[in-house]
Enzyme design. Structure first.
Site, mmCIF file in Angstrom:
data_model
loop_
_atom_site.group_PDB
_atom_site.id
_atom_site.type_symbol
_atom_site.label_atom_id
_atom_site.label_comp_id
_atom_site.label_asym_id
_atom_site.label_seq_id
_atom_site.Cartn_x
_atom_site.Cartn_y
_atom_site.Cartn_z
ATOM 1 N N ALA A 188 0.821 -1.215 0.000
ATOM 2 C CA ALA A 188 0.000 0.000 0.000
ATOM 3 C C ALA A 188 0.853 1.263 0.000
ATOM 4 O O ALA A 188 0.448 2.281 -0.578
ATOM 5 C CB ALA A 188 -0.939 0.008 1.205
ATOM 6 N N ASP A 189 2.009 1.235 0.640
ATOM 7 C CA ASP A 189 2.841 2.446 0.709
ATOM 8 C C ASP A 189 3.355 2.867 -0.658
ATOM 9 O O ASP A 189 3.093 3.996 -1.103
ATOM 10 C CB ASP A 189 4.006 2.222 1.676
ATOM 11 C CG ASP A 189 3.567 2.244 3.124
ATOM 12 O OD1 ASP A 189 3.194 3.322 3.606
ATOM 13 O OD2 ASP A 189 3.605 1.194 3.773
#
Length: 817
Positions: free
Chosen positions: A585-586
């Site tokens: 997700a980052d």
């Protein structure tokens, strides 16, 4: 009832309406790249082959009835486009394509490198014939290098990139193969990166008058997003694996009374908060749990003690109680739960898809992961039927092209596309710095604002060079901060805040990823900064976005992955859901952030307007989970956890090769011809004649038997030998590569993706460059990452004009360092 999209007005042209795009190819990558532009108003003409795009045959289908006009994935990817059928194998089709390119600004395609010349898509020809055209090509391994002509599906690419080797994370089962992520992530990332680079090249054309060709490698896109795994090899000599436990604990999905709760105690105060939440059990003070690495060593003892307590409570009870204490936890959601999620509904993330060829009912699909302050994002028209706009597009092609200014092919001068763009980066850890890394790789001048009192977490996390800790020796920090300058400003100091505001006058773009509300408390809100620089573009990245009932909830990339449904669908059908090998997700939010900034820069170039961008990591993951969410929306069915298998293709898996637990090879047959070729390679031509395997549906029905037959052949052979034999026969195959393999790989080295940097404290280390190359600039390496505060005096002097005595005084007062 379908929700209404944010900032949408189907009757109003979008901000990119002056940009013409032609899209060619098959599948997800080119279509997703063009979608990102079309949804902001670009005029996209989609060119399909005579049989139609592959996504027309991927589904999901309404009521499970295959219909190429009602495939959910095609409908989602191709709204806002006009469509035409051209046979690029024929001269007439190529001539018509050329006529369209005469009028276009950008061509996006993912035609395989060995097929490009005969279809009129060789980059050299296009750049010579259309000197103002931006040509963005996407391919599995790039258009040059030893693997350039290899066939690959998403399963091969995820294993070639190093991600599958560490996925699913913390598996106790060495006999289960490493696994790709849910969906076609290499395809989505290839498209996303292509859109970013194409927009940057368009901006450069506004400056120079010259077009260019950019080459995006999907393998490199995923490799660039691996996080700490590459750094563990180059900084600590460690080969990472999907097996074992994380070096920091607790970082896990804990069993509760009614489901699983994902928690990540990365910092020590979070562990102490968790113990308080659980009632301060006596075992929490045991010596074996004294710090995060000790807890990792004794995780087998820790997990049952934790779950003895968590099993007494519901997920919701623990989730909201923990978040009140600012602890990073999240429910391990299924994708079906996202459609009912009150936060996503409050933010209008799901938007209604326009009427779809007699589908009979509207469906809600993922919207955009970014919300702009004034730019209109909208689904303005439905996806085209096959050949729907053939006559219209032929009329367009027959018209004389609009007059354009002369091209200036020599005007690039070796500069990168965003040369002259200035970025002030207040972000930290991963998502924000990954965004600004991409901007630096595109040529932007990025100043990283840091604190000496609270250094970036990535400066304090493993791995360190030669396992010796130090703020300038951390491998992950040094990877994601290449090409940037570092200034230390203490923003809670009045003079420090004034310096930061002064730097805003210098900047075109500001990036921050503090928790919502923090940047306002500091005194650097968009409203404040816009008063200083009216045409400023500001991006805020957060876990849940700047609005909605969960806006203030704590979130890391791993927390977001759990909430998004990705983790529930990660791994093997006969195993429990498991964490991803890297916190996807980052970097996913980071590259979407770069895309949003590029879209806003193009809008500023056309309109003069600045922009505020609210980017939610959860919504970024929701966009990348579109295939699963479409299954829920269309058929009300939770997608299956499939590891390396495919919904339609068989065989399509990862098979054990000769050697240790890390030796595996992926093989995928996407057509009857490839299936027959595979049978020949393994010495079983009889299988091709067997009625049990005569069709794709039949092979899928007998997939277990097929996998057993193939494994019997592969397990006695070298993984590279298997892949090369298959590729020579025209079958997609590739080994599972570890972080160690990647840095020894000749293809990546020849393409210049693996680079070496000299660092004053970390020494000479290998890193990765950007996952694309450009005809305007062959240089891929950036300057090494900065040491903490390395450029403070330089920036204060050269940018703000402070004399040395004033800088010394500010350092003495603690405003800077």
């Amino acid at each position: 009832m379908a929700s209404q999209p944010v900032n949408s007005d189907a009757g109003v042209p979008g901000p990119l309406s002056a940009i013409g795009v032609v899209e060619c190819g098959q599948g997800v990558a080119a279509a997703f790249a063009a979608k990102l532009l079309a949804d902001l108003g670009a005029d996209v003409i989609k060119i399909e082959p005579p049989g139609g795009d592959l996504t027309r045959r991927r589904g999901p289908y309404f009521d499970d009835h295959p219909d190429p006009e009602r495939s959910g994935l095609f409908l989602y990817l191709n709204a806002n486009k006009r469509g035409a059928v051209l046979d690029l194998e024929q001269s007439g089709g190529r001539d018509l394509l050329d006529a369209l390119l005469d009028r276009a600004d950008i061509l996006i395609h993912n035609v395989r490198p060995p097929d490009r010349a005969r279809r009129g898509l060789a980059a050299e020809r296009l750049c010579a014939r259309f000197p103002r055209l931006i040509v963005a090509s996407i391919s599995p391994f790039g258009e040059r290098g030893p693997y350039a002509n290899y066939r690959a599906y998403d399963v091969n690419l995820m294993h070639s990139s190093g991600f599958a080797a560490i996925n699913p994370a913390c598996s106790p089962y060495p006999d289960l193969p490493p696994a790709k992520l849910f969906g076609q992530q290499a395809e989505f990332q290839g498209g996303l990166h292509a859109a970013v680079v194409a927009l940057a090249a368009w901006l450069e054309r506004r400056r120079t008058g010259a077009g260019q060709a950019v080459d995006v490698s999907q393998q490199e896109c995923i490799f660039a997003m691996l996080g700490s795994s590459p750094a563990f090899f180059t900084y600590a000599g460690s080969r990472t694996s999907r097996l074992g436990v994380r070096p920091i604990q607790p970082w896990m999905a804990a069993e509760c009374a009614d489901g699983k709760l994902y928690l990540a105690c990365i910092e020590e105060q979070q562990w102490l908060g968790l113990l308080e939440l659980l009632g301060n059990p006596q075992w929490g003070r045991e010596e074996i749990f004294k710090d995060r690495t000790s807890r990792a060593k004794h995780f087998d003892a820790l997990r049952p003690l934790l779950e003895e307590i968590t099993r007494r409570h519901t997920v919701s009870e623990l989730y909201h109680a923990a978040q009140k204490m600012r602890l990073p936890v999240a429910p391990l959601n299924r994708m079906s739960e996202l459609y009912a999620d009150r936060h996503l509904r409050a933010r209008n993330f799901f938007v209604p898809l326009a009427e779809q060829h007699g589908a009979g009912r509207p469906i809600d699909v993922p919207g955009a992961p970014y919300k702009f302050s004034t730019m209109r994002w909208a689904l303005r028209r439905r996806a085209p039927r096959l050949g729907e706009h053939d006559q219209e597009i032929r009329r367009i092609a027959a018209q004389p092209p609009a007059a354009q200014g002369p091209a200036a092919p020599a005007a690039h001068g070796g500069a990168r596309p965003l040369s002259g763009i200035r970025v002030l980066d207040f972000s930290w850890v991963w998502g924000g710095p990954f965004c600004t890394l991409n901007l630096a790789q595109l040529g932007a001048d990025v100043i990283r604002v840091e604190s000496a009192r609270r250094p970036c977490l990535f400066r304090r996390l493993l791995p360190f060079a030669d396992n010796i800790p130090g703020l300038n020796r951390a491998g992950l920090f040094n990877q994601v901060n290449q090409g940037k300058r570092s200034i230390v400003i203490e923003l809670d100091h009045p003079q420090g805040l004034e310096i930061a505001r002064s730097l805003v006058r210098w900047a075109d773009v500001v990036v921050e990823n503090f928790a919502p509300g923090v940047i306002e408390k500091i005194g650097l809100s968009y409203q404040v900064l816009r008063a200083i620089k009216p045409d400023l573009i500001m991006l805020s990245i957060s876990g849940f976005g700047q609005s909605g009932p969960l806006r203030n909830y704590v979130s890391y990339g791993g927390i977001t992955g759990a909430y998004s449904g990705f983790y529930a669908h990660n791994g093997h059908a006969n195993d429990e859901p498991r964490d991803l090998g890297a916190t996807y997700a980052d970097p996913a939010a980071g590259i979407f952030g770069a895309a949003a900034i590029l879209l806003a820069l193009v809008n500023r170039e056309l309109s003069g307007a600045g922009q505020y961008i609210d980017l939610s990591m959860l919504e970024a993951m929701g966009t990348l989970a579109a295939e699963g969410l479409l299954e829920v929306a269309i058929n009300g069915r939770e997608p299956r956890r499939m590891a390396n298998r495919d919904r339609w293709m068989a065989p399509h898996n990862c098979y054990k090769a000769r050697g240790d637990a890390e030796m595996w090879v992926t093989i995928a047959a996407g057509s009857d011809a490839q299936w027959r070729a595979l049978c020949g390679v393994i010495g079983r031509p009889d299988l091709a004649a067997d009625p049990r395997y005569a069709t794709a549906a039949a092979r899928k029905h007998h997939e277990d038997q097929l996998d057993a037959i193939i494994t019997q052949w592969t397990r006695e052979r070298d993984r590279w030998d298997i892949a090369q034999r298959m590729q020579r026969a025209g079958v997609a195959a590739f080994p599972t590569l570890t972080n160690e393999d990647l840095f020894a790989d000749r293809h990546l080295a020849e393409r210049g993706f693996v680079i070496e940097t000299d660092h004053p404290q970390a020494g000479r280390r290998k890193h990765t460059a950007q996952p694309w190359s450009a005809s305007s600039n062959s240089q891929r390496a950036l300057a090494r990452a900065p040491m903490l505060g390395e450029h403070t005096a330089e920036i204060l002097g050269s940018v703000l004009g402070y004399p040395p005595e004033q800088i010394a005084r500010l350092k003495f007062d603690g405003a800077v360092a």
